[in-house]
Write a protein that holds these residues in place. Structure first.
Motif, short mmCIF file in Angstrom:
data_model
loop_
_atom_site.label_atom_id
_atom_site.label_comp_id
_atom_site.label_asym_id
_atom_site.label_seq_id
_atom_site.Cartn_x
_atom_site.Cartn_y
_atom_site.Cartn_z
N ASN A 37 0.79 -1.24 0.04
CA ASN A 37 0.05 -0.10 -0.05
C ASN A 37 0.97 1.29 0.04
OD1 ASN A 37 -1.83 2.07 0.25
ND2 ASN A 37 -2.34 1.36 2.56
N SER A 58 -3.33 -7.05 4.73
CA SER A 58 -4.55 -6.67 5.03
C SER A 58 -5.54 -6.44 3.73
CB SER A 58 -4.47 -5.30 5.46
OG SER A 58 -3.99 -5.28 6.91
N PHE A 59 -4.77 -6.44 2.16
CA PHE A 59 -5.53 -6.36 1.25
C PHE A 59 -5.29 -8.01 0.35
CE2 PHE A 59 -4.54 -2.03 2.54
CZ PHE A 59 -5.53 -1.63 2.34
N SER A 82 -5.97 -6.46 8.66
CA SER A 82 -6.81 -5.66 9.12
C SER A 82 -8.08 -6.06 8.53
CB SER A 82 -6.60 -3.94 8.78
OG SER A 82 -7.59 -3.30 8.74
N SER A 118 -10.99 -4.72 9.15
CA SER A 118 -11.96 -3.48 8.58
C SER A 118 -11.60 -3.25 7.25
CB SER A 118 -11.30 -2.17 9.66
OG SER A 118 -11.34 -2.49 10.81
N LYS A 119 -10.60 -3.08 6.62
CA LYS A 119 -10.15 -2.99 5.26
C LYS A 119 -10.89 -3.70 4.30
CE LYS A 119 -5.68 -0.33 6.01
NZ LYS A 119 -5.83 -0.45 7.45
N SER A 120 -10.68 -5.18 4.54
CA SER A 120 -11.13 -5.99 3.46
C SER A 120 -12.57 -6.32 3.42
CB SER A 120 -10.33 -7.34 3.65
OG SER A 120 -10.51 -7.99 4.88
N GLY A 177 -14.90 -4.18 4.72
CA GLY A 177 -15.36 -3.07 4.97
C GLY A 177 -16.22 -2.65 6.01
N PRO A 216 -15.17 -0.48 8.63
CA PRO A 216 -13.97 0.35 9.63
C PRO A 216 -14.61 0.77 10.85
CG PRO A 216 -14.96 1.63 7.56
CD PRO A 216 -15.44 -0.11 7.44
N TYR A 267 -7.19 -0.84 -4.78
CA TYR A 267 -6.65 0.59 -5.25
C TYR A 267 -5.68 0.38 -6.57
CZ TYR A 267 -3.39 -1.18 -1.76
OH TYR A 267 -2.58 -1.86 -1.00
#
Length: 320
Positions: free
Chosen positions: A109, A139-140, A169, A171-173, A175, A177, A255
């Motif tokens: 990232n 996380s991604f 994380s 929260s990131k994958s 959605g 947060p 992204y």
């Protein structure tokens, strides 16, 4: 509310009193042992705590997610000099040879650079043979090609080497947060135990625990959503490649990093925000970019992505 109450009632019956419910739920989700995993109030809390126990010299490629270089006491920043900010397993080994270990964000990232699963397994064997620490933030990873099958956060992989530490994380994958969820896993159960003792007793709330309870029902839906993100990312990349304002970089995350031409990255960010109601990240001032004009664009659904594409085409026509 009825579904939530029933889930909690089931939880009480299934797990004994005094058990670490968070770890039990996370272990079930990621298919590892409860003593191998800890749950945090987002990955940031876990990164901060981990940094208190890892004092060795760790290598880190930049540009990247800056939480690690901000929290860890001894980090060697290795600047990537190619315009696409890419690196592979051999670059990671070289960086590890110069340090006590490596921190890898995979996919990275904001570049979206990705080390394939096969290469990760080879790296784990190398780190084990050379007794180096290998911290992997995935996380991604769910958004990568075959990403759901590329996770290292499962018992058979964690058991390969106790020096492997995996952070994610949620929260990131997923959605979510606002719920603030992250996990850290390792077969170094002594380290995981220390981390658990450093975490506040009520670091996540009942919504976070409830998320862990019900997420298993939605594995197929989640997998389908990840595939859709991959499709949208590829389509967006192709469209961005046709715009003279941007040079997009191949990404395995949700992204896309782009180099800006004709105008400054700051100017493009401001135009997108004020005239088209689009928020994008200006990366020029991040470590490793040296004020070069790069921006990061999120991959969204087809409608939002088309709005971004149309807006960029309109801006391009005005700049000409």
């Amino acid at each position: 509310m009825g579904e939530m109450k029933n889930s909690f009632d089931t939880l009480v019956r299934e797990y004994p009193s005094g058990a670490n419910v968070q770890s039990l739920l996370a272990a079930k989700m990621f298919k590892c042992s409860p003593d191998q995993i800890a749950v945090g109030n987002g990955a940031a809390e876990l990164i901060d705590i981990l940094a208190q126990y890892k004092n060795e010299k760790l290598g880190l490629f930049i540009p990247t997610f800056e939480e690690y270089s901000s929290r860890f006491k001894s980090v060697t920043l290795q600047k990537l000099n190619n315009q696409n900010f890419t690196y592979d397993k051999n670059d990671i080994i070289k960086l590890a040879q110069e340090n006590d270990g490596v921190i890898l964000i995979n996919p990275d990232n904001p570049s979206g650079n990705f080390i394939p699963y096969k290469d990760l397994l080879e790296l784990i064997n190398w780190f084990k043979a050379n007794k180096k620490t290998f911290i992997v933030d995935e996380s991604f990873v769910d958004f990568a090609e075959n990403g759901l099958d590329s996770t290292l956060m499962k018992e058979e992989i964690l058991n390969l080497y106790s020096g492997l530490i995996v952070i994610k994380s949620i929260s990131k994958s997923y959605g979510v947060p606002g719920i603030r969820l992250g996990v850290i896993a390792s077969s170094n159960t002594e380290l995981i135990s220390l981390i658990k003792k450093s975490i506040p007793v009520w670091n996540i709330n009942s919504l976070g625990e409830f998320f862990f309870q019900i997420i298993g029902k939605y594995e197929k839906v989640y997998a389908s959503a990840c595939k859709q993100i991959i499709t949208e990312r590829n389509s967006l990349f192709d469209a961005l490649s046709k715009n003279k304002l941007l040079t997009p970089i191949k990404s395995q995350a949700n992204y896309i990093l782009c180099k800006v031409s004709l105008i400054s990255s700051k100017e493009l960010i401001e135009i997108l925000c004020t005239e088209y109601n689009i928020l994008a990240k200006d990366c020029a001032e991040k470590k490793g970019f040296d004020n070069q004009p790069y921006i990061r664009l999120a991959v969204r659904d087809s409608v939002d992505n088309q709005h971004l594409i149309d807006s960029l085409l309109e801006i391009e026509s005005k700049v000409k």
